[in-house]
Enzyme design. Structure first.
Site, PDB file in Angstrom:
ATOM      1  N   ASN A  13      -2.810  -1.149   2.938  1.00 32.34           N
ATOM      2  CA  ASN A  13      -4.188  -0.480   3.091  1.00 32.34           C
ATOM      3  C   ASN A  13      -4.415   0.324   1.613  1.00 32.34           C
ATOM      4  O   ASN A  13      -4.059   1.084   1.619  1.00 32.34           O
ATOM      5  CB  ASN A  13      -4.731   0.337   4.075  1.00 32.34           C
ATOM      6  CG  ASN A  13      -6.074   1.566   4.038  1.00 32.34           C
ATOM      7  OD1 ASN A  13      -6.421   1.334   2.929  1.00 32.34           O
ATOM      8  ND2 ASN A  13      -5.603   2.089   4.806  1.00 32.34           N
ATOM      9  N   TRP A  14      -5.563  -0.312   0.924  1.00 33.75           N
ATOM     10  CA  TRP A  14      -5.539   0.095  -0.695  1.00 33.75           C
ATOM     11  C   TRP A  14      -6.256   1.618  -0.804  1.00 33.75           C
ATOM     12  O   TRP A  14      -6.246   2.986  -1.896  1.00 33.75           O
ATOM     13  CB  TRP A  14      -5.660  -0.703  -1.546  1.00 33.75           C
ATOM     14  CG  TRP A  14      -4.958  -1.561  -2.310  1.00 33.75           C
ATOM     15  CD1 TRP A  14      -4.095  -2.021  -1.531  1.00 33.75           C
ATOM     16  CD2 TRP A  14      -5.199  -2.567  -2.684  1.00 33.75           C
ATOM     17  NE1 TRP A  14      -2.769  -2.674  -2.209  1.00 33.75           N
ATOM     18  CE2 TRP A  14      -3.622  -3.461  -2.999  1.00 33.75           C
ATOM     19  CE3 TRP A  14      -5.845  -3.124  -3.915  1.00 33.75           C
ATOM     20  CZ2 TRP A  14      -3.526  -5.051  -3.554  1.00 33.75           C
ATOM     21  CZ3 TRP A  14      -6.078  -4.373  -4.222  1.00 33.75           C
ATOM     22  CH2 TRP A  14      -4.402  -5.363  -4.196  1.00 33.75           C
ATOM     23  N   LYS A  15      -6.753   2.131  -0.014  1.00 33.86           N
ATOM     24  CA  LYS A  15      -8.185   2.903   0.729  1.00 33.86           C
ATOM     25  C   LYS A  15      -8.655   3.156  -0.350  1.00 33.86           C
ATOM     26  O   LYS A  15      -9.153   2.058  -1.173  1.00 33.86           O
ATOM     27  CB  LYS A  15      -6.577   4.455   0.363  1.00 33.86           C
ATOM     28  CG  LYS A  15      -6.092   4.075   1.511  1.00 33.86           C
ATOM     29  CD  LYS A  15      -5.570   5.510   2.126  1.00 33.86           C
ATOM     30  CE  LYS A  15      -4.639   5.441   3.094  1.00 33.86           C
ATOM     31  NZ  LYS A  15      -3.966   6.962   3.645  1.00 33.86           N
ATOM     32  N   HIS A  99     -10.181   4.009  11.138  1.00 31.91           N
ATOM     33  CA  HIS A  99      -9.503   4.507  10.159  1.00 31.91           C
ATOM     34  C   HIS A  99      -9.195   6.103  10.639  1.00 31.91           C
ATOM     35  O   HIS A  99     -10.385   6.903  10.333  1.00 31.91           O
ATOM     36  CB  HIS A  99      -9.367   4.231   8.723  1.00 31.91           C
ATOM     37  CG  HIS A  99      -8.297   4.095   7.877  1.00 31.91           C
ATOM     38  ND1 HIS A  99      -7.645   6.355   8.162  1.00 31.91           N
ATOM     39  CD2 HIS A  99      -7.008   3.905   8.201  1.00 31.91           C
ATOM     40  CE1 HIS A  99      -6.657   5.909   7.321  1.00 31.91           C
ATOM     41  NE2 HIS A  99      -5.853   5.157   7.202  1.00 31.91           N
ATOM     42  N   GLU A 101      -9.224   8.583   8.192  1.00 30.45           N
ATOM     43  CA  GLU A 101      -9.712   8.913   6.888  1.00 30.45           C
ATOM     44  C   GLU A 101     -11.602   8.876   7.585  1.00 30.45           C
ATOM     45  O   GLU A 101     -11.802   9.477   7.057  1.00 30.45           O
ATOM     46  CB  GLU A 101      -9.336   8.608   5.771  1.00 30.45           C
ATOM     47  CG  GLU A 101      -8.010   8.996   5.577  1.00 30.45           C
ATOM     48  CD  GLU A 101      -6.900   8.397   4.485  1.00 30.45           C
ATOM     49  OE1 GLU A 101      -7.491   7.068   4.347  1.00 30.45           O
ATOM     50  OE2 GLU A 101      -5.831   8.374   4.639  1.00 30.45           O
ATOM     51  N   GLU A 171      -1.471   5.063  14.545  1.00 32.60           N
ATOM     52  CA  GLU A 171      -1.217   5.733  13.286  1.00 32.60           C
ATOM     53  C   GLU A 171      -1.919   6.991  13.181  1.00 32.60           C
ATOM     54  O   GLU A 171      -2.038   7.797  13.021  1.00 32.60           O
ATOM     55  CB  GLU A 171      -1.841   5.487  11.238  1.00 32.60           C
ATOM     56  CG  GLU A 171      -2.461   3.788  11.153  1.00 32.60           C
ATOM     57  CD  GLU A 171      -2.521   4.143   9.966  1.00 32.60           C
ATOM     58  OE1 GLU A 171      -2.270   3.363   8.874  1.00 32.60           O
ATOM     59  OE2 GLU A 171      -4.040   4.486   9.788  1.00 32.60           O
ATOM     60  N   GLY A 177       0.387   9.514   4.838  1.00 33.56           N
ATOM     61  CA  GLY A 177       0.463  10.036   3.645  1.00 33.56           C
ATOM     62  C   GLY A 177       1.179  11.605   2.781  1.00 33.56           C
ATOM     63  O   GLY A 177       1.081  12.150   2.082  1.00 33.56           O
ATOM     64  N   SER A 216       3.408   6.506   6.467  1.00 32.09           N
ATOM     65  CA  SER A 216       4.018   6.733   5.518  1.00 32.09           C
ATOM     66  C   SER A 216       4.928   5.562   6.041  1.00 32.09           C
ATOM     67  O   SER A 216       6.639   6.182   5.596  1.00 32.09           O
ATOM     68  CB  SER A 216       4.749   8.435   5.692  1.00 32.09           C
ATOM     69  OG  SER A 216       4.011   9.089   5.488  1.00 32.09           O
ATOM     70  N   GLY A 237      -0.239   2.195   3.411  1.00 32.47           N
ATOM     71  CA  GLY A 237      -1.228   2.687   2.584  1.00 32.47           C
ATOM     72  C   GLY A 237      -0.567   2.800   1.479  1.00 32.47           C
ATOM     73  O   GLY A 237       0.018   1.932   0.276  1.00 32.47           O
ATOM     74  N   GLY A 238      -0.023   4.357   0.652  1.00 34.74           N
ATOM     75  CA  GLY A 238       0.207   4.424  -0.792  1.00 34.74           C
ATOM     76  C   GLY A 238       1.277   3.456  -1.581  1.00 34.74           C
ATOM     77  O   GLY A 238       1.176   3.245  -2.218  1.00 34.74           O
TER      78      GLY A 238
END
Ligand code: PGA
Length: 255
Positions: A13-15, A99, A101, A171, A177, A216, A237-238
């Protein structure tokens, strides 16, 4: 690793990251590392602006295109929104829904999420429904109840025969993150709870629903997480912005 009838799924997930040209470059770097394998499927979810370009960059290979969100209507006066048919047209297979966010920053509710899940299914997409408790709920020991409620409400109205096209992502918000992932044992416990809830909703059809862990995930914990039978995949993610690391995560050894 998960049971054999559920093919593992790893989604990057590149956000809200990467220009179109950087997204194409990153996608090509990841594509060079991902092999076609019967036991796993690997997808990347770029921002909307890069979907077409990334789709072209990975066409013909095993890497799958995913999107980060969709709206619940097909077309019309919904400024700024993107519909399921629009995503299907550019080759998207998986779409994240709900999600945290979006729930936190945009006030997305379980009811919104259930409408989006229905829209994704109508468009022939495979929704990946995200749930997870915040730190306050975890500290108070209420994570089970919070997540059970999210699952039931987010999947409200999904017919049993559509269950096979669903995936879930657990999640925990406190793990996203932060570098503080859930332990494999804690994640597995929550995955079991989610699977029980899926069983209550869909009966035996829950067997085909994959439950991913996210929060994470990195190359250091991917193998341990994927060694748990309850964990059918990873939402990253990251670390998915770093091709070499994402390639190693997607190459998890499992059991
Ligand atoms: P993270 O994000 O891997 O950067 O923690 C996961 C996610 O939000 O899907």
């Amino acid at each position: 690793m998960s049971v054999p009838w559920r093919r593992a799924l790893v989604i990057g997930n590149w956000k809200m990251n990467l220009s179109v040209s950087m997204a194409a470059h990153t996608a090509r770097s990841i594509a060079a590392l991902v092999r076609d394998a019967p036991d796993r499927e690997v997808a990347i979810a770029p921002p909307f602006t890069a979907l077409t370009t990334v789709g072209a960059a990975i066409a013909g290979g095993p890497l799958v295109l995913a999107a980060q969100d969709l709206f619940w209507e097909e077309e019309g006066p919904y400024t700024g929104e993107i519909s399921g048919p629009m995503l299907a047209e550019v080759g998207v297979r998986y779409v994240l829904v709900g999600h945290s966010e979006r729930r936190v920053f945009l006030g997305e509710t379980d009811r919104n999420v259930s409408h989006k899940v229905a829209a994704a299914l109508r468009a022939g997409l495979h929704p990946v429904v995200c749930v997870g408790e915040d730190l306050e709920a975890r500290t108070a020991g209420r994570q089970g109840q919070v997540v059970r409620d999210q699952v039931a409400r987010s999947l409200d109205g999904v017919p049993r025969h559509e269950a096979a096209r669903l995936a879930m992502a657990y999640e925990p918000i406190w793990a996203i993150g932060t570098g503080r992932a859930a332990t494999p044992a804690d994640a597995a416990e929550m995955h079991s709870l989610i699977r029980n809830e899926l069983g209550a909703i869909f009966g035996e059809s829950e067997r085909s629903i994959r439950i991913l862990y996210g929060g994470s995930v990195g190359e250091k914990n991917a193998d341990d997480l994927m060694s748990r039978g309850e964990i059918d995949g990873l939402l990253v993610g990251g670390a998915s912005l770093r091709p070499a690391e994402f390639g190693r995560i997607a190459g998890f050894r499992g059991l």
